[in-house]
Design an enzyme around this catalytic site. Structure first.
Site, mmCIF file in Angstrom:
data_model
loop_
_atom_site.group_PDB
_atom_site.id
_atom_site.type_symbol
_atom_site.label_atom_id
_atom_site.label_comp_id
_atom_site.label_asym_id
_atom_site.label_seq_id
_atom_site.Cartn_x
_atom_site.Cartn_y
_atom_site.Cartn_z
ATOM 1 N N TYR A 191 0.860 -1.177 0.000
ATOM 2 C CA TYR A 191 0.000 0.000 0.000
ATOM 3 C C TYR A 191 0.901 1.233 0.000
ATOM 4 O O TYR A 191 1.490 1.584 1.022
ATOM 5 C CB TYR A 191 -0.898 0.041 1.227
ATOM 6 C CG TYR A 191 -1.923 -1.057 1.348
ATOM 7 C CD1 TYR A 191 -2.204 -1.923 0.301
ATOM 8 C CD2 TYR A 191 -2.618 -1.225 2.537
ATOM 9 C CE1 TYR A 191 -3.155 -2.923 0.439
ATOM 10 C CE2 TYR A 191 -3.581 -2.222 2.685
ATOM 11 C CZ TYR A 191 -3.826 -3.071 1.636
ATOM 12 O OH TYR A 191 -4.768 -4.070 1.785
ATOM 13 N N PRO B 27 -15.686 -4.888 2.799
ATOM 14 C CA PRO B 27 -16.839 -5.199 3.659
ATOM 15 C C PRO B 27 -18.041 -4.317 3.369
ATOM 16 O O PRO B 27 -19.162 -4.669 3.733
ATOM 17 C CB PRO B 27 -16.298 -4.957 5.074
ATOM 18 C CG PRO B 27 -15.209 -3.945 4.891
ATOM 19 C CD PRO B 27 -14.569 -4.309 3.574
ATOM 20 N N LEU B 28 -17.799 -3.182 2.709
ATOM 21 C CA LEU B 28 -18.894 -2.292 2.304
ATOM 22 C C LEU B 28 -19.063 -2.295 0.794
ATOM 23 O O LEU B 28 -19.624 -1.359 0.209
ATOM 24 C CB LEU B 28 -18.637 -0.868 2.810
ATOM 25 C CG LEU B 28 -18.630 -0.729 4.342
ATOM 26 C CD1 LEU B 28 -18.256 0.670 4.762
ATOM 27 C CD2 LEU B 28 -19.974 -1.136 4.919
ATOM 28 N N GLY B 29 -18.579 -3.357 0.134
ATOM 29 C CA GLY B 29 -18.763 -3.477 -1.305
ATOM 30 C C GLY B 29 -18.076 -2.386 -2.093
ATOM 31 O O GLY B 29 -18.562 -1.985 -3.143
ATOM 32 N N THR C 225 -20.554 0.439 -2.509
ATOM 33 C CA THR C 225 -21.818 0.222 -3.219
ATOM 34 C C THR C 225 -22.976 -0.137 -2.289
ATOM 35 O O THR C 225 -24.132 0.038 -2.664
ATOM 36 C CB THR C 225 -21.672 -0.893 -4.269
ATOM 37 O OG1 THR C 225 -21.337 -2.122 -3.598
ATOM 38 C CG2 THR C 225 -20.575 -0.551 -5.268
#
Length: 288
Positions: free
Chosen positions: A64, A212-214, A217
């Site tokens: 990263y 975890p939150l798409g 989306t």
């Protein structure tokens, strides 16, 4: 309808406790996890606020930035609180925002781990995860390198990223090094990795879901939005609360570069979903 509470902690390797809702650092870097995102001072504010709010699991990776996320973690949080677990990953080399090169030869993994130790300013990494299995290197060689790092005291626990249930089972059958965690894409709408989750539950292995939150989306989902309204919460909080309720081994580490968004995410730990809420969310499987 009865509210249900999710367990708040998990023990990595049955001995290292973490709060299940943690923080991921990918959004402290730019598009494609390449270069910086925001200022160093903002990154420091987000990381320190996460710890202030009780986060004890910070998830990062050597690529990263590359290197930048680990450096920002150390700049903000070193010397680390006694109960803070910093997890990082190695096994991928970056040459641009779009280019990811799997690098699983033992000498590469050893060099990557040493570099992470320097950037994080530690003598031992709490959780070191193989970011990708290298298809050109025998699994036994890759796991053997991680076992050597563990035996040398440079790594406390070992995990795997982006594996199938079959690959995890093969790694466990080899019995070269204990595997205490996996990281795979998983959320309320995307459960391709359900067989892997079931194996993790059987073996007491932590599952750290990425996206975890798409990838942003899930707030658009009408069921999440409707349940959120009933709880005075946001759809994102409902999606995170579902993960915490769905399995006791799920340990989401949602990332953000915003203090306000961080606070919103972490407040999901206090959302208590009803049995009806859970049934409706469970029924969303594979709906896009």
């Amino acid at each position: 309808m009865t509210d249900t509470a999710a367990p708040s902690t998990f023990r990595l390797g049955s001995e290292l406790p973490v709060r299940r809702l943690g923080y991921g650092t990918v959004h402290l870097t730019g598009r494609g996890a390449w270069g910086p995102r925001g200022s160093d001072s903002n990154a420091t504010a987000v990381l320190r606020r996460a710890v202030e709010l009780g986060v004890t699991l910070v998830d990062t990776a050597d690529n990263y930035g590359p290197g930048m996320a680990e450096e920002r973690v150390a700049a903000a949080l070193h010397p680390y609180a006694e109960d803070l677990v910093v997890a990082t990953k190695g096994g991928v080399v970056r040459t641009s925002a779009e280019a990811w090169h799997v690098a699983g030869r033992p000498e590469q993994l050893r060099a990557m781990c040493e570099a992470s130790l320097r950037r994080l300013r530690v003598e031992r990494i709490d959780l070191y995860q193989l970011h990708r299995l290298d298809p050109d290197v025998a699994m036994a060689e890759q796991l053997g390198a991680l076992a050597e790092l563990r035996d040398a005291g440079k790594v406390r626990h070992v995990g795997l990223d982006s594996v199938t249930a079959e690959q995890l089972r093969a790694a466990l059958d080899l019995d070269i090094v204990p595997i205490v965690s996996v990281q795979n894409r998983y959320n309320v709408l995307d459960r391709v990795s359900e067989p892997l989750l079931e194996l993790c539950e059987e073996r007491g292995i932590a599952f750290l879901p990425w996206f975890p939150l798409g990838n942003g989306t899930l707030p658009d989902n009408p069921v999440c939005a409707e349940i959120a309204k009933a709880h005075g919460a946001t759809p994102s909080q409902i999606a995170l609360a579902w993960l915490l309720h769905h399995s006791p081994v799920l340990c989401p580490t949602p990332g953000t570069g915003s203090v306000a968004h961080l606070e919103e995410n972490l407040a999901a730990a206090g959302v208590r979903l009803t049995a009806d809420d859970l049934a409706r969310l469970d029924a969303l499987t594979d709906r896009r």
